[in-house]
Scaffold this motif. Sequence first.
Motif, PDB file in Angstrom:
ATOM      1  N   ALA A  88      -4.602  -4.556  -3.729  1.00 43.57           N
ATOM      2  CA  ALA A  88      -4.202  -3.348  -3.014  1.00 43.57           C
ATOM      3  C   ALA A  88      -3.223  -2.523  -3.831  1.00 43.57           C
ATOM      4  CB  ALA A  88      -3.591  -3.716  -1.662  1.00 43.57           C
ATOM      5  N   LEU A  89      -2.310  -3.181  -4.512  1.00 41.10           N
ATOM      6  CA  LEU A  89      -1.352  -2.466  -5.358  1.00 41.10           C
ATOM      7  C   LEU A  89      -2.056  -1.782  -6.519  1.00 41.10           C
ATOM      8  CD1 LEU A  89       1.491  -1.669  -6.134  1.00 41.10           C
ATOM      9  CD2 LEU A  89       1.793  -3.939  -7.184  1.00 41.10           C
ATOM     10  N   GLU A  90      -2.983  -2.485  -7.152  1.00 41.99           N
ATOM     11  CA  GLU A  90      -3.732  -1.883  -8.257  1.00 41.99           C
ATOM     12  C   GLU A  90      -4.498  -0.649  -7.795  1.00 41.99           C
ATOM     13  OE1 GLU A  90      -4.281  -2.497 -11.487  1.00 41.99           O
ATOM     14  OE2 GLU A  90      -3.111  -4.313 -11.803  1.00 41.99           O
ATOM     15  N   ARG A  91      -5.213  -0.759  -6.712  1.00 38.35           N
ATOM     16  CA  ARG A  91      -6.082   0.337  -6.270  1.00 38.35           C
ATOM     17  C   ARG A  91      -5.285   1.543  -5.806  1.00 38.35           C
ATOM     18  NH1 ARG A  91     -10.747  -1.227  -2.357  1.00 38.35           N
ATOM     19  NH2 ARG A  91     -11.563   0.718  -3.236  1.00 38.35           N
ATOM     20  N   THR A  92      -4.212   1.323  -5.053  1.00 37.51           N
ATOM     21  CA  THR A  92      -3.435   2.458  -4.562  1.00 37.51           C
ATOM     22  C   THR A  92      -2.672   3.139  -5.693  1.00 37.51           C
ATOM     23  OG1 THR A  92      -1.647   0.922  -3.945  1.00 37.51           O
ATOM     24  CG2 THR A  92      -3.200   1.579  -2.216  1.00 37.51           C
ATOM     25  N   SER A  93      -2.125   2.376  -6.622  1.00 39.28           N
ATOM     26  CA  SER A  93      -1.326   2.973  -7.694  1.00 39.28           C
ATOM     27  C   SER A  93      -2.180   3.593  -8.789  1.00 39.28           C
ATOM     28  CB  SER A  93      -0.393   1.921  -8.302  1.00 39.28           C
ATOM     29  OG  SER A  93      -1.132   0.895  -8.953  1.00 39.28           O
ATOM     30  N   ARG A  94      -3.486   3.444  -8.701  1.00 40.64           N
ATOM     31  CA  ARG A  94      -4.411   4.065  -9.657  1.00 40.64           C
ATOM     32  C   ARG A  94      -5.127   5.283  -9.061  1.00 40.64           C
ATOM     33  NH1 ARG A  94      -5.218   1.201 -14.090  1.00 40.64           N
ATOM     34  NH2 ARG A  94      -4.394  -0.924 -14.192  1.00 40.64           N
ATOM     35  N   GLU A 121       0.823  -1.209   0.000  1.00 40.84           N
ATOM     36  CA  GLU A 121       0.000   0.000   0.000  1.00 40.84           C
ATOM     37  C   GLU A 121       0.859   1.262   0.000  1.00 40.84           C
ATOM     38  OE1 GLU A 121      -2.614  -0.553   3.321  1.00 40.84           O
ATOM     39  OE2 GLU A 121      -4.001  -1.811   2.160  1.00 40.84           O
ATOM     40  N   ARG A 122       1.958   1.235   0.732  1.00 41.82           N
ATOM     41  CA  ARG A 122       2.839   2.404   0.779  1.00 41.82           C
ATOM     42  C   ARG A 122       3.467   2.681  -0.585  1.00 41.82           C
ATOM     43  NH1 ARG A 122       5.742   0.584   4.349  1.00 41.82           N
ATOM     44  NH2 ARG A 122       7.658  -0.014   3.272  1.00 41.82           N
ATOM     45  N   HIS A 123       3.974   1.652  -1.225  1.00 35.25           N
ATOM     46  CA  HIS A 123       4.652   1.849  -2.502  1.00 35.25           C
ATOM     47  C   HIS A 123       3.661   2.086  -3.642  1.00 35.25           C
ATOM     48  CE1 HIS A 123       8.926   1.149  -1.523  1.00 35.25           C
ATOM     49  NE2 HIS A 123       8.415   0.499  -0.484  1.00 35.25           N
ATOM     50  N   GLY A 124       2.470   1.490  -3.572  1.00 33.58           N
ATOM     51  CA  GLY A 124       1.459   1.778  -4.579  1.00 33.58           C
ATOM     52  C   GLY A 124       1.015   3.221  -4.525  1.00 33.58           C
ATOM     53  N   THR A 125       0.765   3.712  -3.311  1.00 31.46           N
ATOM     54  CA  THR A 125       0.375   5.115  -3.151  1.00 31.46           C
ATOM     55  C   THR A 125       1.489   6.040  -3.610  1.00 31.46           C
ATOM     56  OG1 THR A 125      -1.067   4.557  -1.284  1.00 31.46           O
ATOM     57  CG2 THR A 125      -0.354   6.856  -1.468  1.00 31.46           C
ATOM     58  N   LEU A 177       3.726   5.503  -5.863  1.00 30.24           N
ATOM     59  CA  LEU A 177       3.817   5.518  -7.321  1.00 30.24           C
ATOM     60  C   LEU A 177       2.785   6.465  -7.919  1.00 30.24           C
ATOM     61  CD1 LEU A 177       5.154   4.345  -9.870  1.00 30.24           C
ATOM     62  CD2 LEU A 177       3.370   2.580  -9.870  1.00 30.24           C
ATOM     63  N   TRP A 178       1.555   6.408  -7.426  1.00 34.97           N
ATOM     64  CA  TRP A 178       0.516   7.329  -7.910  1.00 34.97           C
ATOM     65  C   TRP A 178       0.904   8.780  -7.649  1.00 34.97           C
ATOM     66  CZ3 TRP A 178      -3.470   7.975 -10.976  1.00 34.97           C
ATOM     67  CH2 TRP A 178      -4.345   9.044 -10.758  1.00 34.97           C
ATOM     68  N   ARG A 179       1.337   9.077  -6.416  1.00 34.01           N
ATOM     69  CA  ARG A 179       1.695  10.450  -6.096  1.00 34.01           C
ATOM     70  C   ARG A 179       2.893  10.915  -6.921  1.00 34.01           C
ATOM     71  NH1 ARG A 179      -2.292  12.725  -5.221  1.00 34.01           N
ATOM     72  NH2 ARG A 179      -0.853  14.486  -5.187  1.00 34.01           N
ATOM     73  N   ARG A 180       3.834  10.030  -7.177  1.00 29.19           N
ATOM     74  CA  ARG A 180       4.986  10.398  -8.003  1.00 29.19           C
ATOM     75  C   ARG A 180       4.553  10.739  -9.415  1.00 29.19           C
ATOM     76  NH1 ARG A 180      10.355   6.551  -8.941  1.00 29.19           N
ATOM     77  NH2 ARG A 180      11.374   7.859 -10.529  1.00 29.19           N
ATOM     78  N   ALA A 181       3.637   9.962  -9.964  1.00 32.28           N
ATOM     79  CA  ALA A 181       3.154  10.228 -11.326  1.00 32.28           C
ATOM     80  C   ALA A 181       2.377  11.536 -11.380  1.00 32.28           C
ATOM     81  CB  ALA A 181       2.284   9.064 -11.807  1.00 32.28           C
ATOM     82  N   ALA A 199       3.511  14.922 -13.456  1.00 34.78           N
ATOM     83  CA  ALA A 199       2.626  15.517 -14.455  1.00 34.78           C
ATOM     84  C   ALA A 199       2.323  16.980 -14.140  1.00 34.78           C
ATOM     85  CB  ALA A 199       1.322  14.727 -14.530  1.00 34.78           C
ATOM     86  N   GLN A 200       2.345  17.335 -12.870  1.00 29.71           N
ATOM     87  CA  GLN A 200       1.992  18.698 -12.471  1.00 29.71           C
ATOM     88  C   GLN A 200       3.209  19.565 -12.168  1.00 29.71           C
ATOM     89  OE1 GLN A 200      -1.168  18.675  -9.511  1.00 29.71           O
ATOM     90  NE2 GLN A 200      -2.302  17.103 -10.623  1.00 29.71           N
ATOM     91  N   GLY A 201       4.398  19.080 -12.563  1.00 26.42           N
ATOM     92  CA  GLY A 201       5.590  19.908 -12.493  1.00 26.42           C
ATOM     93  C   GLY A 201       6.283  19.959 -11.158  1.00 26.42           C
TER      94      GLY A 201
END
Length: 425
Positions: A145-151, A82-86, A88-92, A96-98
């Motif tokens: 959990a990985l799918e949901r957090t990283s999306r 969950e930590r690494h999935g989240t 990854l999403w926040r990093r992306a 994207a937002q600079g």
Amino acid sequence: MISPRVRTGVLALALLTGLAAPATGTAAAAGTAAAPTVEEQRLTRAVPQEILRRSGFDTATAAFTRALDSARGYASARRAVERHGTALWRRAVDRAQGRGPAGGDLSRDDDRPLYWARLTMTRELRTWEPGFALGETRRAALLDALERTSRGQRDIRLPHEGRDKGEKGVRRILLTGFDPFTLDRDIRISNPSGATALALDGTVVETADGPARVETAVFPVRWRDFAEGTVERALRPYLERVDLFTTVSQGRVGRFDVERTNGAWRGGFADNENASSTGLAPVADPGSQPQWTTTTLPYAAIVAAPTGRFPVYDNTSVTEIPAGGTTPVVRPDGPTPGSSARAGGGGDYLSNEIAYRATLLRDRLGLHDTLPGGHVHTPVLQFGAGNTDPASGAVTDPEFVRNRLDIIAQVRTILKVAAGSPVTR
């Protein structure tokens, strides 16, 4: 994301938890590891590796692997996932937002690094053999959990009654996008709906009725996930709290479409796992399942507004089998009474299905007359002239980036118009 059966010249587009298991050695766990999926197997090709390298996302899996190897049981593995999935999403989203380093020379607005990095992580988790017993059920729960957090599906942060962080009267918009798809046709493909989700997540747009905060999530292009209720599970906690929602996907060349009607039919076009599904979309309570649902987005206001360089259409066409008939018929002005769906305005693929599921959920929650919601198809994201050969073309070019940025900007403007207009009943 419209099935090619519906039109020509268009790009075709459970939850279980448990406590930590006792360590019993790798031998007991080894049999639960699975082979990589069709999606994950594409990672070995040159284009995904180039996209990951040129965005800096090629480093995402190393820390994840170390975290998994440090896990001493299911509970600690779940926390790591969950930590690494989240992250990854926040990093992306940040890229994207600079915010933060670009990580390479690939345009920041690119959605593909998130897609391919997620697959490196799901492949690692799917084939991981821990030093403790991990059965199929718990491994599936970790993958979920990985799918949901990283999306971004667990990162939706709506203002509370319009008073979040002092932002009195802030309206709430929920937008969804999709992964890239038809990757066996051209593995370089980007999906502007996913790029839009990354660009707009957590941002505020100014509307005629004041500021509106946009929250986003991304969905897979896989029939099985939709059959398992991923759309309803992700959206149900929020639809009663938002002021507007729109599902977004890639559709026709050179135009936006606000899809007036969504159909209950799956047309069978292959998904990202090369799997097919034909028939009625499987939903809860099938006995009350309607053949059609409709948009409540203010389509007239959206079409009339100058939102960007691409024309925007109110698309009313559907394909139906008329009541008492056996042959599909294209109806330019929507379905006739008692007909059976064969394609909504957005086709018979997963873009139509996410629109159908989201609007059906809206209606089942009793929100049809009060909540604007529906589906927007973006133009197909095209490479520049001379860069159309998947085998030898570049993974990006200036026109490709310009087209994606223009689509993102136009979706943002469409949201501003929609959020400042009354619901369509």
